[in-house]
Design an enzyme around this catalytic site. Sequence first.
Site, PDB file in Angstrom:
ATOM      1  N   HIS A  56      10.452 -22.564   8.541  1.00 39.13           N
ATOM      2  CA  HIS A  56       9.994 -22.715   6.512  1.00 39.13           C
ATOM      3  C   HIS A  56       8.726 -23.440   7.033  1.00 39.13           C
ATOM      4  O   HIS A  56       8.648 -25.199   7.342  1.00 39.13           O
ATOM      5  CB  HIS A  56      10.753 -23.268   5.494  1.00 39.13           C
ATOM      6  CG  HIS A  56      10.135 -23.005   5.170  1.00 39.13           C
ATOM      7  ND1 HIS A  56       9.468 -23.573   3.768  1.00 39.13           N
ATOM      8  CD2 HIS A  56      10.466 -21.371   4.423  1.00 39.13           C
ATOM      9  CE1 HIS A  56       9.241 -22.313   2.587  1.00 39.13           C
ATOM     10  NE2 HIS A  56      10.136 -21.416   3.399  1.00 39.13           N
TER      11      HIS A  56
ATOM     12  N   GLY B  78       6.992 -16.934  10.171  1.00 37.31           N
ATOM     13  CA  GLY B  78       6.692 -16.197   9.784  1.00 37.31           C
ATOM     14  C   GLY B  78       4.907 -16.298   8.939  1.00 37.31           C
ATOM     15  O   GLY B  78       4.364 -15.700   9.546  1.00 37.31           O
TER      16      GLY B  78
ATOM     17  N   ARG C  78       1.640  -1.605   0.083  1.00 41.66           N
ATOM     18  CA  ARG C  78      -0.369  -0.047   0.203  1.00 41.66           C
ATOM     19  C   ARG C  78       0.697   1.526   0.214  1.00 41.66           C
ATOM     20  O   ARG C  78       0.266   2.597  -0.419  1.00 41.66           O
ATOM     21  CB  ARG C  78      -0.899  -0.052   0.883  1.00 41.66           C
ATOM     22  CG  ARG C  78      -1.882   1.295   1.413  1.00 41.66           C
ATOM     23  CD  ARG C  78      -3.102   0.260   0.096  1.00 41.66           C
ATOM     24  NE  ARG C  78      -4.215   2.178   0.075  1.00 41.66           N
ATOM     25  CZ  ARG C  78      -5.255   1.802   0.822  1.00 41.66           C
ATOM     26  NH1 ARG C  78      -5.974   1.066   1.797  1.00 41.66           N
ATOM     27  NH2 ARG C  78      -5.606   2.968   0.651  1.00 41.66           N
TER      28      ARG C  78
ATOM     29  N   HIS D 225      14.412 -11.797   6.247  1.00 39.31           N
ATOM     30  CA  HIS D 225      15.137 -12.379   5.350  1.00 39.31           C
ATOM     31  C   HIS D 225      15.169 -11.237   4.457  1.00 39.31           C
ATOM     32  O   HIS D 225      13.999 -11.468   3.995  1.00 39.31           O
ATOM     33  CB  HIS D 225      14.683 -13.832   5.442  1.00 39.31           C
ATOM     34  CG  HIS D 225      15.463 -14.251   4.379  1.00 39.31           C
ATOM     35  ND1 HIS D 225      15.448 -15.834   4.621  1.00 39.31           N
ATOM     36  CD2 HIS D 225      16.403 -14.133   3.129  1.00 39.31           C
ATOM     37  CE1 HIS D 225      16.371 -16.001   3.227  1.00 39.31           C
ATOM     38  NE2 HIS D 225      16.454 -14.917   2.843  1.00 39.31           N
TER      39      HIS D 225
ATOM     40  N   GLU E 133      18.578 -13.390   8.515  1.00 35.62           N
ATOM     41  CA  GLU E 133      19.012 -14.765   7.127  1.00 35.62           C
ATOM     42  C   GLU E 133      18.962 -13.944   6.189  1.00 35.62           C
ATOM     43  O   GLU E 133      18.924 -12.757   6.033  1.00 35.62           O
ATOM     44  CB  GLU E 133      17.174 -15.253   7.196  1.00 35.62           C
ATOM     45  CG  GLU E 133      16.585 -16.014   8.763  1.00 35.62           C
ATOM     46  CD  GLU E 133      15.444 -16.943   8.163  1.00 35.62           C
ATOM     47  OE1 GLU E 133      15.975 -17.999   9.325  1.00 35.62           O
ATOM     48  OE2 GLU E 133      14.830 -17.012   7.321  1.00 35.62           O
TER      49      GLU E 133
ATOM     50  N   ARG F 197      16.498  -9.533   1.264  1.00 32.87           N
ATOM     51  CA  ARG F 197      16.766 -10.473  -0.156  1.00 32.87           C
ATOM     52  C   ARG F 197      16.792  -8.899  -1.000  1.00 32.87           C
ATOM     53  O   ARG F 197      16.551  -7.884  -1.102  1.00 32.87           O
ATOM     54  CB  ARG F 197      15.249 -10.906  -0.674  1.00 32.87           C
ATOM     55  CG  ARG F 197      15.096 -12.261   0.188  1.00 32.87           C
ATOM     56  CD  ARG F 197      13.359 -13.041  -0.620  1.00 32.87           C
ATOM     57  NE  ARG F 197      13.237 -14.071   0.167  1.00 32.87           N
ATOM     58  CZ  ARG F 197      13.706 -15.157  -0.220  1.00 32.87           C
ATOM     59  NH1 ARG F 197      14.235 -14.959  -0.724  1.00 32.87           N
ATOM     60  NH2 ARG F 197      13.160 -15.474   1.028  1.00 32.87           N
TER      61      ARG F 197
END
Length: 241
Positions: A190, A213, A18, A43, A70, A45
């Site tokens: 995970h 998560g 948003r 994490h 991570e 990226r």
Amino acid sequence: MVKLSVNINKIATLRNARGGNIPNLLQVAKDIQIFGGQGITVHPRPDERHITYKDVYDLSKVVKKEFNIEGYPNERFMKLVLDIKPDQVTLVPDSDHAITSNRGWDTILHQNLLTDKVNQLKRKGIRSSIFLDPIPEMVPYVKKIGADGIELYTGYYSFGFMKKKFDCIHSYINTAKIANSNKLFVNAGHDLNLENLSFLIENIPFLMEISIGHALISESLYLGLENTIQSYLKRIKKIYK
């Protein structure tokens, strides 16, 4: 008792969709710790599609419990973690365009690379974890690399849980036992959720930490949705009294 580290990537995804600052990532991180979360995981990226590198620097100022970062140890990532010096860094073999983590390291093939990165972390006093598939043969090389522990990639476990949970857990138990016997801590993460978490912990009682998560944020929508809708209805009805 196993510790819960909450991955807040999805909070950043919602914010980025948003624009602006709703939800406020830093406030969410603070509240998670107040609500009992024992750590915060991020994490970042390369495309910064959820957590940005600026977010990580900002979070380092408000995360008072364990901070776990991570990522794939490229030059930019290593500069980030060496600057911030979080409690833990989990090295993950993601490609630049991976949607999400989907495998662990081949510690035999990448032994030299990982040894170099772990040594850099050690010099800064940062605890290191290697993201690993449930392959027992990979564990001795984690020890040779010099890492402090492993994080078991539980995607395979989560996928197989509904059909053959007793079959899918064996490789995780064996890998974890070898890690434990080598004095490596064992984390897991995970696709863990409220349905499959207990079975994993019961079978690997020496797990140190789980990182959750996507499922946790998704489940919180349902667990909190009724209360939120009722709060809005009460606010509206109050106007007409």
